[in-house]
Write an enzyme that holds these catalytic residues in place. Structure first.
Site, PDB file in Angstrom:
ATOM      1  N   CYS A  61      -5.224   0.573   3.688  1.00 31.66           N
ATOM      2  CA  CYS A  61      -5.294  -0.845   4.047  1.00 31.66           C
ATOM      3  C   CYS A  61      -6.707  -1.402   3.891  1.00 31.66           C
ATOM      4  O   CYS A  61      -6.892  -2.575   3.539  1.00 31.66           O
ATOM      5  CB  CYS A  61      -4.808  -1.048   5.478  1.00 31.66           C
ATOM      6  SG  CYS A  61      -5.739  -0.132   6.727  1.00 31.66           S
TER       7      CYS A  61
ATOM      8  N   HIS B 173      -6.067  -1.187  11.682  1.00 30.78           N
ATOM      9  CA  HIS B 173      -5.442  -1.717  10.461  1.00 30.78           C
ATOM     10  C   HIS B 173      -6.289  -2.846   9.896  1.00 30.78           C
ATOM     11  O   HIS B 173      -6.666  -3.775  10.619  1.00 30.78           O
ATOM     12  CB  HIS B 173      -4.041  -2.218  10.771  1.00 30.78           C
ATOM     13  CG  HIS B 173      -3.244  -2.604   9.560  1.00 30.78           C
ATOM     14  ND1 HIS B 173      -3.161  -1.801   8.429  1.00 30.78           N
ATOM     15  CD2 HIS B 173      -2.491  -3.705   9.285  1.00 30.78           C
ATOM     16  CE1 HIS B 173      -2.386  -2.391   7.537  1.00 30.78           C
ATOM     17  NE2 HIS B 173      -1.981  -3.545   8.021  1.00 30.78           N
TER      18      HIS B 173
ATOM     19  N   GLN C 272       0.808  -1.221   0.000  1.00 37.20           N
ATOM     20  CA  GLN C 272       0.000   0.000   0.000  1.00 37.20           C
ATOM     21  C   GLN C 272       0.836   1.264   0.000  1.00 37.20           C
ATOM     22  O   GLN C 272       0.327   2.366  -0.241  1.00 37.20           O
ATOM     23  CB  GLN C 272      -0.927   0.019   1.213  1.00 37.20           C
ATOM     24  CG  GLN C 272      -0.208   0.198   2.545  1.00 37.20           C
ATOM     25  CD  GLN C 272      -1.114   0.029   3.741  1.00 37.20           C
ATOM     26  OE1 GLN C 272      -1.627  -1.061   4.014  1.00 37.20           O
ATOM     27  NE2 GLN C 272      -1.320   1.114   4.473  1.00 37.20           N
TER      28      GLN C 272
END
Length: 462
Positions: free
Chosen positions: A273, A409, A267
């Site tokens: 993410c 995340h 990324q």
């Protein structure tokens, strides 16, 4: 005369100039002795005085010290010098000079011979020979058996940190704008070594923590550049519950072994993410329903999802809805990843996969395993507390320091199993293959570690 001779003998003894050795014999001397440190300071001042450099060099260590009794005392020693951040200012070098980043590559080693005649209050430098050398590599190869130890723990730690930082810069091809930035990154790197050690000591699993490509970032920088604070927000779209298989899950399962997982992607310095997690899930669902594994476009979501915030973070539930409204997803090849938001250039004529709906998977980890084994990889989110310095093994931080309520995340759950009796989840990350175990994170299974079970979902392809 006798009194004067007695005072002379006391003075000579205090300076270590009287011994049982005959004149002319060389005697090894510990570098920690005060007289040696004083002579080293004089030698460094002389080096800086003679040098044509505009910056001062500072003493890192003194080695190979020996003494010979002559008419006075002759000292032979070597000094390892490093370039400092201070400009030369006369003969004196400020005491608070910090090491220059250039010292990571090259240092200076000088051999000095100094004559000390205390009854004349005289110190003469008889010999000075200096040469440039790659002293970091030499230090890395040094062992206590063939090299004097550093005079203090601080110097020892400094040289070890410099050696590790040089290796880090080379391994990850790091570049910095100037020496000041490089020195700042070195300080952060040093602090992060301590943080990684602390995480290592507190981990309950088998994980190894240490130097990673994120070791020159502060915690705030790491969170800003790579994580997703929106995952802990309350703005989740409500999606229907998934149907859990009635049969118990197999003891282990890995969708990588069954062709449902594309290669690890990266990324970059973008909090996208959420897009990688969702796209990874759709790739798996498309493969299971259509029989074709296609690498799909995360950049399409970054550019065209009007609800989420591109590199500023997003939610999987919103991403599913955006793809449904757009009408599908293009391939990675047709809509390649750039790592920053651009204008939306999605074309319905290039759609290579679509979804019909999305479902939420319950928080029970046995049910998660059962659903995964039957239906494919799952989009999940977790607390990335331990991931900045994760290298390999099964991570298992204490809940108090890796709270399941602070999710930041999004990743892809691709399998589960155990290693030597320790159960784990196999998690595909989006930080490239030069992080973790070839891009994968292994997290303890069965305790809700780091909130791994708090936000599990999947697209539905009919």
């Amino acid at each position: 005369m006798e009194m004067a001779a007695g005072l002379y003998l006391v003075f000579m003894t205090a300076l270590g100039l009287v011994s049982g050795l005959p004149p002319g014999h060389w005697q090894e001397v510990p570098s920690e002795e005060p007289v040696i440190q004083t002579l080293a300071e004089i030698a460094v001042r002389e080096y800086n005085r003679r040098s044509d450099q505009d910056v001062a060099y500072i003493k890192l260590r003194v080695t190979d010290v020996r003494k010979q009794l002559v008419s006075g005392a002759k000292y032979d020693f070597s000094i390892v010098l490093g370039r400092s951040m201070c400009k030369k200012n006369g003969e004196e070098t400020p005491n608070n000079c910090q090491l220059h980043v250039a010292a990571l590559e090259r240092g200076v080693k000088c051999n000095f011979v100094v004559l000390l005649v205390p009854w004349l209050n005289e110190t003469k430098i008889l010999h000075q020979l200096c040469s440039q050398e790659d002293f970091i590599n030499n230090v890395a190869e040094t062992s206590p058996s063939n090299q004097d130890k550093l005079s203090s723990n601080t110097e020892d730690e400094l040289l070890e940190t410099l050696s590790l930082f040089k290796e880090f810069v080379t391994t990850y091809n790091k570049t910095y704008q100037n020496d000041e930035e490089a020195l700042g990154r070195l300080r952060i790197f040093s602090e992060n070594l301590k943080k990684a050690k602390d995480i290592q000591e507190k981990d309950q699993g088998t994980a190894e923590y240490g130097i990673t490509k994120f070791s020159d970032l502060t915690e705030e920088e790491f969170r800003t550049l790579y994580l997703n604070p929106l995952l802990s927000s309350q703005g989740h779209r409500i999606i229907k519950k998934a149907v859990i298989p009635k049969d118990p899950p197999p003891a282990q399962w890995d969708w990588r072994e069954h062709g449902a997982v594309t290669e690890v992607k990266n990324q970059g310095m973008c909090g996208s993410c959420w897009a990688f997690s969702v796209i990874g899930n759709i790739e798996g669902q498309w493969f299971l329903k259509k029989g074709s594994l296609v690498s799909l476009s995360e950049q399409e979501l970054v550019d065209c999802d009007g609800v989420d915030h591109a590199c500023g973070g997003g939610l999987p539930s919103s991403a599913y809805e955006a793809i449904e409204k757009l009408g599908g997803v293009e391939t990675e090849q047709d809509y390649s990843y750039q790592g920053r938001k651009q204008g939306c250039s999605f074309s319905t004529s290039k759609v290579s996969a679509y979804i019909n709906n999305s479902v939420e998977i319950p928080k029970d980890e046995t049910e998660i395993a059962a659903w995964l084994a039957q239906n494919g990889p799952i989009s999940i989110a977790l607390n990335a507390f331990a991931m900045q310095f994760y290298r390999k093994g099964i991570s298992h931080p204490f809940k108090i320091i890796c709270s399941p309520w602070f999710i930041d995340h999004a990743v892809l759950l691709v399998g589960y199993g155990d290693r030597n009796g320790t159960p784990f989840w196999a998690i595909k990350n989006s930080w490239g293959t030069d992080w973790g175990e070839q891009g994968y994170y292994y997290l303890y299974r069965g305790s809700g570690a780091c909130g791994v079970n708090q936000m599990c979902s999947s697209a539905v392809v009919n």
